[in-house]
Scaffold this motif. Structure first.
Motif, short mmCIF file in Angstrom:
data_model
loop_
_atom_site.label_atom_id
_atom_site.label_comp_id
_atom_site.label_asym_id
_atom_site.label_seq_id
_atom_site.Cartn_x
_atom_site.Cartn_y
_atom_site.Cartn_z
N UNK A 1 0.85 -1.18 0.00
CA UNK A 1 0.00 0.00 0.00
C UNK A 1 0.89 1.24 0.00
N UNK A 2 0.43 2.27 -0.69
CA UNK A 2 1.15 3.52 -0.76
C UNK A 2 0.47 4.55 0.13
N UNK A 3 1.24 5.25 0.97
CA UNK A 3 0.70 6.25 1.89
C UNK A 3 0.39 7.55 1.16
N UNK A 4 -0.75 8.17 1.51
CA UNK A 4 -1.15 9.44 0.92
C UNK A 4 -1.37 10.53 1.97
N UNK A 5 -2.14 10.24 3.01
CA UNK A 5 -2.45 11.19 4.08
C UNK A 5 -3.05 12.49 3.53
N UNK A 6 -3.95 12.39 2.54
CA UNK A 6 -4.59 13.58 1.99
C UNK A 6 -6.07 13.60 2.35
N UNK A 7 -6.58 14.82 2.60
CA UNK A 7 -7.99 14.95 2.96
C UNK A 7 -8.89 14.59 1.79
N UNK A 8 -10.01 13.95 2.11
CA UNK A 8 -11.00 13.54 1.11
C UNK A 8 -12.38 13.83 1.67
N UNK A 9 -13.37 13.76 0.80
CA UNK A 9 -14.76 13.85 1.21
C UNK A 9 -15.34 12.45 1.15
N UNK A 10 -16.14 12.11 2.15
CA UNK A 10 -16.77 10.80 2.20
C UNK A 10 -18.25 10.99 2.54
N UNK A 11 -19.10 10.36 1.77
CA UNK A 11 -20.54 10.36 2.06
C UNK A 11 -20.87 9.07 2.79
N UNK A 12 -21.71 9.21 3.81
CA UNK A 12 -22.08 8.07 4.65
C UNK A 12 -23.57 7.80 4.55
N UNK A 22 -12.13 12.04 -4.25
CA UNK A 22 -10.69 12.28 -4.13
C UNK A 22 -10.18 12.86 -5.44
N UNK A 23 -9.44 13.93 -5.33
CA UNK A 23 -8.87 14.62 -6.49
C UNK A 23 -9.94 14.95 -7.53
#
Length: 80
Positions: A1-12, A22-23
């Motif tokens: 796995x590659x680390x990103x640590x970037x903020x994203x939006x997630x719908x629940x 993402x992006x």
């Protein structure tokens, strides 16, 4: 796995992630592969979080969500 640590939006929905943005691209979540709790490194001021391993479109992504009001979502890692 590659680390990103970037903020994203997630719908629940029903306490499960259903869509990841993402992006500027939306990825529907087909499956939650795993879910776990992480207490955070409290001595560094980290908040506890809920972590998800999801299959979202072509991505296998590890998502983290900080507990509490205004808790942010971020993409921790993507499977290569």
């Amino acid at each position: 796995m590659k680390a990103y640590q970037s903020e994203v939006q997630v719908e629940m929905r029903d306490a499960q992630p259903i869509r990841l943005i993402w992006q500027g691209q939306a990825y529907p979540v087909q499956a939650v592969l795993d879910r776990w709790r992480y207490g955070g490194r409290w001595w560094l001021g980290e908040r506890p979080r809920t972590c998800y391993l999801v299959q979202a479109g072509s991505l296998t992504a590890e998502l983290h969500h900080e507990d509490g009001q205004g808790g942010r979502w971020w993409l921790a890692r993507l499977q290569d």
